[in-house]
Design an enzyme around this catalytic site. Structure first.
Site, PDB file in Angstrom:
ATOM      1  N   GLY A  26      48.510  38.819  31.147  1.00  0.00           N
ATOM      2  CA  GLY A  26      48.196  37.986  32.282  1.00  0.00           C
ATOM      3  C   GLY A  26      47.229  36.898  31.870  1.00  0.00           C
ATOM      4  O   GLY A  26      47.038  36.599  30.686  1.00  0.00           O
ATOM      5  N   GLY A  27      46.604  36.280  32.886  1.00  0.00           N
ATOM      6  CA  GLY A  27      45.710  35.185  32.599  1.00  0.00           C
ATOM      7  C   GLY A  27      44.396  35.607  31.981  1.00  0.00           C
ATOM      8  O   GLY A  27      43.710  34.766  31.375  1.00  0.00           O
ATOM      9  N   MET A  28      44.030  36.885  32.085  1.00  0.00           N
ATOM     10  CA  MET A  28      42.731  37.309  31.593  1.00  0.00           C
ATOM     11  C   MET A  28      42.794  38.516  30.666  1.00  0.00           C
ATOM     12  O   MET A  28      41.772  38.856  30.052  1.00  0.00           O
ATOM     13  CB  MET A  28      41.811  37.639  32.768  1.00  0.00           C
ATOM     14  N   ASP A 140      44.590  39.511  45.223  1.00  0.00           N
ATOM     15  CA  ASP A 140      45.635  39.009  44.329  1.00  0.00           C
ATOM     16  C   ASP A 140      46.925  39.798  44.532  1.00  0.00           C
ATOM     17  O   ASP A 140      47.597  40.178  43.571  1.00  0.00           O
ATOM     18  CB  ASP A 140      45.174  39.106  42.867  1.00  0.00           C
TER      19      ASP A 140
END
Length: 484
Positions: A26-28, A140
């Site tokens: 994912g983004g992190m 989210d």
């Protein structure tokens, strides 16, 4: 380990875990299949990506995911077993799930029917409601964070994932006093709530409710409610709440489900449902019977829908002639209902076995009565009284008859004793069962009774030679004298 991308190669020893293949990113963070070296237990290891290691705020937010997920105890929320930092890299250890996320499932299956929508999303709603009641806002919620795990028997078990950017509410403020900076865009734009787009500092469970409504919209229409050419246009449409109703793209959708989705996606938080449990109650109305029976108690619906299964169980004393009602509380575990049913079925079977085992034997209980009702012995087996000598008492006196015949007259007594004296053998050979001739009975009954002064005494009625007593001369079947 690749320092530039932060990727961990297979076989790399990350603390107590051995890294396997990368199963998601994912983004992190990235998610790896790993194994605990000492326990030989497969797990999912989530490690912060290299680009974010230099940002203390993201590192702190990542560790907060472990705190948020650990505060939620529900079978449809992914279980967090460990959280920590190894060589400056924060990580989370989760249960390893087999299956696919809802985004992949929708890409393969297309539109969902109302019953399938309820079957997949009601467990997620129950887990989200428990998170809200535990003081956690997800922030989210989207199809890629709903994982459809496969159980041992192949059944789909939905799990709510990724509390990585969740914000703890005031009940957990002591664990994490830091908050998200104002104006920072969090979450996926298509699933963000209007208040989050407008830059609201505080996001409540109503914000998650809006995102849930968008997911439901996409599941039944096959498309997102907002379409635009740029991110700014998408954000403007979300903030204004302008989108087509679901039935524009799905004409066979029930009006009740459409109203539920539209209310959850209201632009103003106050116009939405009081809690996501109300959305679960609404979805129960379009669910199949099995889903309703499993989940209606979790949403405060005390009267489950009757079914043939529960009717049979009730006849076996499982429900004690009443439906099974689980307490409508946030801590109710829907998965415990089958175990309750199995336990009560076992108790009913044990009671049935005990009743059959300890039932009294009717033959033994009625044995004394059967003996008492045996027919009397045949008259031939009864002892025949012997003639008593003159002046001597008989050895045994016959039992008294049930009723006493009329006293014979003196002439009848003399005549009977004379006949007995002339033919004693014939009297003895005579069968006790034979009755006297009809003429003798008629004469005895027709003769008028004598005055008491002329009644014959035993001495006068006795013949000069020994003779048997008239009372013991002939006995009938019931030991009653025919001639007295």
């Amino acid at each position: 380990m690749d320092e530039a991308s932060g990727t961990l190669p297979p076989g790399f020893e990350f603390g107590a875990y051995v890294i396997g293949a990368c199963v998601g990113k994912g983004g992190m963070a990235r998610v790896y299949r790993a194994e605990h070296r000492a326990l030989r237990k497969p797990v999912a290891l989530k490690v912060v990506s290299g680009a974010l290691l230099q940002r203390p705020d993201w590192r702190h937010r990542f560790l907060r995911e472990g705190q948020a997920a650990a505060a939620v105890k529900h079978p449809n929320v992914v279980d967090i077993t460990d959280v920590g930092v190894w060589q400056g890299r924060p990580y989370l250890v989760m249960e390893l799930l087999q299956g696919e996320d809802l985004e992949q499932y929708l890409a393969r299956h297309g539109l969902l029917s109302e019953s399938e929508l309820a079957r997949l999303m009601i467990p997620v709603i129950a887990g989200l409601a428990t998170a809200h009641e535990s003081g956690v806002v997800h922030r989210d919620l989207k199809p890629s964070n709903v994982f459809l795990a496969r159980g041992p028997d192949g059944e789909i078990v939905p799990k709510l994932l990724d509390f990585g950017i969740s914000k703890l509410t005031s009940r957990l403020e002591d664990l994490d006093p830091a908050s998200t900076p104002v104006g920072e865009l969090m979450g996926s734009p298509l699933y963000m709530s209007p208040e989050a787009v407008r830059g609201a500092r505080e996001q409540t469970p109503q914000s998650d409710q809006y995102s849930l409504g968008v997911v439901l919209y996409e599941c039944v229409t096959g498309r997102a409610p907002f379409r635009a050419d740029s991110l700014l246009e998408v954000l403007d449409a979300v903030a204004s709440g302008t989108f087509d109703p679901p039935r524009v793209h799905r004409s066979d959708l029930s009006p009740e489900l459409e109203r539920t989705i539209l209310r959850a996606m209201s632009a103003e938080p106050g116009a939405r449902f009081a809690s996501v449990r109300e959305i679960g109650r609404a979805l129960c109305q379009c669910a199949d019977q099995r889903t309703r029976l499993l989940w209606m108690p979790s949403f405060g619906l005390a009267e489950p829908v009757e079914s043939p299964t529960l009717a049979v169980v009730g006849s076996a004393a499982l429900r004690t002639a009443a439906p099974v009602h689980l307490p409508a509380s946030s801590s109710a575990r829907p998965g415990a209902l089958p175990w309750v049913a199995l336990g009560l079925l076992g108790l009913a079977a044990l009671g049935y076995w005990g009743r059959a085992r300890w039932k009294p034997d009717p033959t033994g209980a009625l044995e004394p009565k059967v003996q008492a009702l045996q027919p009397p012995a045949p008259a031939a087996a009864l002892p025949v009284a012997q003639p008593a000598s003159e002046g001597a008492a008989p050895e045994s006196e016959p039992p008294a008859p049930p009723r006493r015949a009329p006293e014979p007259t003196r002439a009848a007594a003399v005549e009977a004793s004379s006949k007995a004296a002339r033919a004693p053998a014939a009297v003895e050979r005579r069968s006790p069962e034979r009755a006297p001739p009809r003429e003798a009975r008629q004469r005895a009954s027709a003769a008028p009774p004598e005055p008491p002064a002329l009644r014959a005494t035993p001495a006068e009625a006795s013949p000069p030679h020994p003779a048997r007593s008239p009372r013991a001369a002939v006995l009938g079947p019931n030991r009653a004298p025919i001639l007295d």
